[in-house]
Write a protein that holds these residues in place. Structure first.
Motif, PDB file in Angstrom:
ATOM      1  N   LEU A 166      -0.906  -7.410 -10.101  1.00 59.46           N
ATOM      2  CA  LEU A 166       0.514  -7.808  -9.149  1.00 59.46           C
ATOM      3  C   LEU A 166       1.704  -8.506 -10.248  1.00 59.46           C
ATOM      4  CD1 LEU A 166       0.704  -7.769  -5.716  1.00 59.46           C
ATOM      5  CD2 LEU A 166       0.193  -5.728  -6.419  1.00 59.46           C
ATOM      6  N   SER A 167       3.026  -8.003 -10.195  1.00 57.94           N
ATOM      7  CA  SER A 167       3.794  -9.536 -10.535  1.00 57.94           C
ATOM      8  C   SER A 167       5.288  -9.397  -9.920  1.00 57.94           C
ATOM      9  CB  SER A 167       4.117  -8.236 -12.261  1.00 57.94           C
ATOM     10  OG  SER A 167       4.837  -7.561 -11.962  1.00 57.94           O
ATOM     11  N   VAL A 168       5.586 -10.365 -10.282  1.00 60.91           N
ATOM     12  CA  VAL A 168       6.475 -10.687  -9.129  1.00 60.91           C
ATOM     13  C   VAL A 168       7.746  -9.754  -9.363  1.00 60.91           C
ATOM     14  CG1 VAL A 168       8.368 -12.372  -8.252  1.00 60.91           C
ATOM     15  CG2 VAL A 168       6.343 -13.196  -9.022  1.00 60.91           C
ATOM     16  N   GLU A 219       5.279  -5.733  -7.927  1.00 60.20           N
ATOM     17  CA  GLU A 219       5.266  -4.551  -8.935  1.00 60.20           C
ATOM     18  C   GLU A 219       3.605  -4.245  -8.741  1.00 60.20           C
ATOM     19  OE1 GLU A 219       7.837  -2.928  -9.544  1.00 60.20           O
ATOM     20  OE2 GLU A 219       9.536  -3.597  -9.372  1.00 60.20           O
ATOM     21  N   GLY A 220       3.566  -3.187  -8.545  1.00 60.91           N
ATOM     22  CA  GLY A 220       1.650  -3.461  -8.096  1.00 60.91           C
ATOM     23  C   GLY A 220       1.307  -2.323  -9.126  1.00 60.91           C
ATOM     24  N   PRO A 221       0.168  -1.833  -9.431  1.00 64.48           N
ATOM     25  CA  PRO A 221      -0.216  -0.621 -10.309  1.00 64.48           C
ATOM     26  C   PRO A 221      -0.042   1.060  -9.673  1.00 64.48           C
ATOM     27  CG  PRO A 221      -2.706  -2.290  -8.426  1.00 64.48           C
ATOM     28  CD  PRO A 221      -1.060  -2.239  -8.777  1.00 64.48           C
ATOM     29  N   ASP A 255      -0.137   6.345   6.649  1.00 60.25           N
ATOM     30  CA  ASP A 255      -1.261   5.981   6.320  1.00 60.25           C
ATOM     31  C   ASP A 255      -2.462   5.329   6.288  1.00 60.25           C
ATOM     32  OD1 ASP A 255      -3.047   8.313   5.117  1.00 60.25           O
ATOM     33  OD2 ASP A 255      -2.002   7.968   3.184  1.00 60.25           O
ATOM     34  N   ARG A 256      -3.724   5.433   6.010  1.00 62.91           N
ATOM     35  CA  ARG A 256      -4.618   4.277   5.927  1.00 62.91           C
ATOM     36  C   ARG A 256      -4.625   3.558   5.032  1.00 62.91           C
ATOM     37  NH1 ARG A 256      -9.420   6.316   8.800  1.00 62.91           N
ATOM     38  NH2 ARG A 256      -8.711   7.837   9.624  1.00 62.91           N
ATOM     39  N   ILE A 257      -5.056   2.845   5.346  1.00 57.50           N
ATOM     40  CA  ILE A 257      -5.005   1.464   4.264  1.00 57.50           C
ATOM     41  C   ILE A 257      -6.217   1.739   3.321  1.00 57.50           C
ATOM     42  CG2 ILE A 257      -5.072  -0.754   3.656  1.00 57.50           C
ATOM     43  CD1 ILE A 257      -3.836  -1.683   6.377  1.00 57.50           C
ATOM     44  N   ARG A 258      -5.271   1.472   1.761  1.00 58.98           N
ATOM     45  CA  ARG A 258      -6.858   2.357   1.003  1.00 58.98           C
ATOM     46  C   ARG A 258      -6.755   0.925  -0.221  1.00 58.98           C
ATOM     47  NH1 ARG A 258      -7.259   7.642   1.533  1.00 58.98           N
ATOM     48  NH2 ARG A 258      -5.378   8.225   3.193  1.00 58.98           N
ATOM     49  N   PHE A 259      -8.025   0.806  -0.919  1.00 56.63           N
ATOM     50  CA  PHE A 259      -8.370   0.055  -1.826  1.00 56.63           C
ATOM     51  C   PHE A 259      -7.335  -0.001  -3.177  1.00 56.63           C
ATOM     52  CE2 PHE A 259     -11.979   1.816  -1.758  1.00 56.63           C
ATOM     53  CZ  PHE A 259     -12.444   2.465  -3.093  1.00 56.63           C
ATOM     54  N   VAL A 260      -6.998  -0.831  -4.198  1.00 61.06           N
ATOM     55  CA  VAL A 260      -6.767   0.105  -5.523  1.00 61.06           C
ATOM     56  C   VAL A 260      -6.726  -0.562  -6.623  1.00 61.06           C
ATOM     57  CG1 VAL A 260      -3.539   0.948  -4.486  1.00 61.06           C
ATOM     58  CG2 VAL A 260      -4.577  -1.734  -5.177  1.00 61.06           C
TER      59      VAL A 260
END
Length: 236
Positions: free
Chosen positions: A34-36, A76-78, A231-236
């Motif tokens: 992640l970035s700020v 900001e993330g994937p 939604d369900r929590i998912r890994f990224v």
């Protein structure tokens, strides 16, 4: 993007308190992926308190209700921009236990009370001050307390696209780090916001998460109740 409404609920009595901070304050506290995210050159740390009302799997006839208190920033993330949670304190021992056991997410048990002082009725649906208190009871983690009375003072408005208010509240996904980096998606209509005042008598969430308290007064907003799908929590 929300692929399925696994849970449905209403969020009410929402308080947003936003403090601008230098991006360097948060850059070393978020996962590497992640970035700020910034607005006008500032990062933000936000304390958000609200009641999750009538939480139920889609189609279920009966739901649960409990308060939640979190400290978050913006990243900001994937999968794009979203919220990053440092803690999620909740008065729901079963949900907290499941989130920690299955995902190692930063959920903590707390004793909480949310009520309108004039009526002493926790479920009163009317304008006026709301008192929100929280005392973390989770063993083996830093203590955290929050005690505030807040109320709307301005006319209802929707955040304009590109505005600071939109940056801070119109976020439809979140990230949290546990045994992996996780992402959750939500869906709702745009928030109806109101300028607000908050008398914050206690707030140790910054210290509990390793931050100094930011300088200055926060931007304070009250939000009208809103129906939310998750939604369900998912890994990224």
């Amino acid at each position: 993007m929300l692929t399925r409404r696994w849970l449905e609920m209403t969020w009410r009595d929402a308080l947003f308190c936003h403090w601008p901070v230098d991006p360097a304050v948060v850059s070393g506290t978020i996962p590497d992926r992640l970035s700020v995210a910034t607005h006008g050159g500032d990062a933000y740390l936000s304390v958000v308190a609200f009641v999750m009302d009538d939480i139920r799997p889609r189609g279920a006839p009966v739901g649960l209700s409990f308060p939640e208190l979190n400290l978050r920033t913006y990243v900001e993330g994937p999968d794009g921009r979203g919220v990053y949670f440092y803690n999620l304190d909740a008065e729901d021992p079963i949900g907290v236990a499941l989130a920690r056991r299955l995902f190692a997410l930063p959920y903590y048990r707390a004793e909480m009370d949310v009520r309108r002082p004039e009526t002493a009725d926790p479920a009163a649906d009317e304008d006026g001050p709301v008192r929100f208190t929280s005392r973390r009871t989770h063993p083996g983690v830093p203590h955290a307390r929050f005690d505030a009375t807040y109320e709307p003072t301005g006319e209802p408005f929707a955040a304009e696209s590109g505005s600071l208010d939109a940056f801070l509240v119109e976020n439809y996904q979140f990230y949290a780090e546990g045994n992996r980096l996780y992402r959750g998606a939500i869906a709702h209509e745009p928030w109806t916001l109101r300028a607000a005042t908050a008398d914050i008598r206690a707030n140790t969430l910054f210290r509990a998460n390793g931050f100094d308290r930011p300088d200055g007064d926060p931007i304070v907003r009250y939000a009208e109740p809103i129906a939310v799908g998750a939604d369900r929590i998912r890994f990224v």
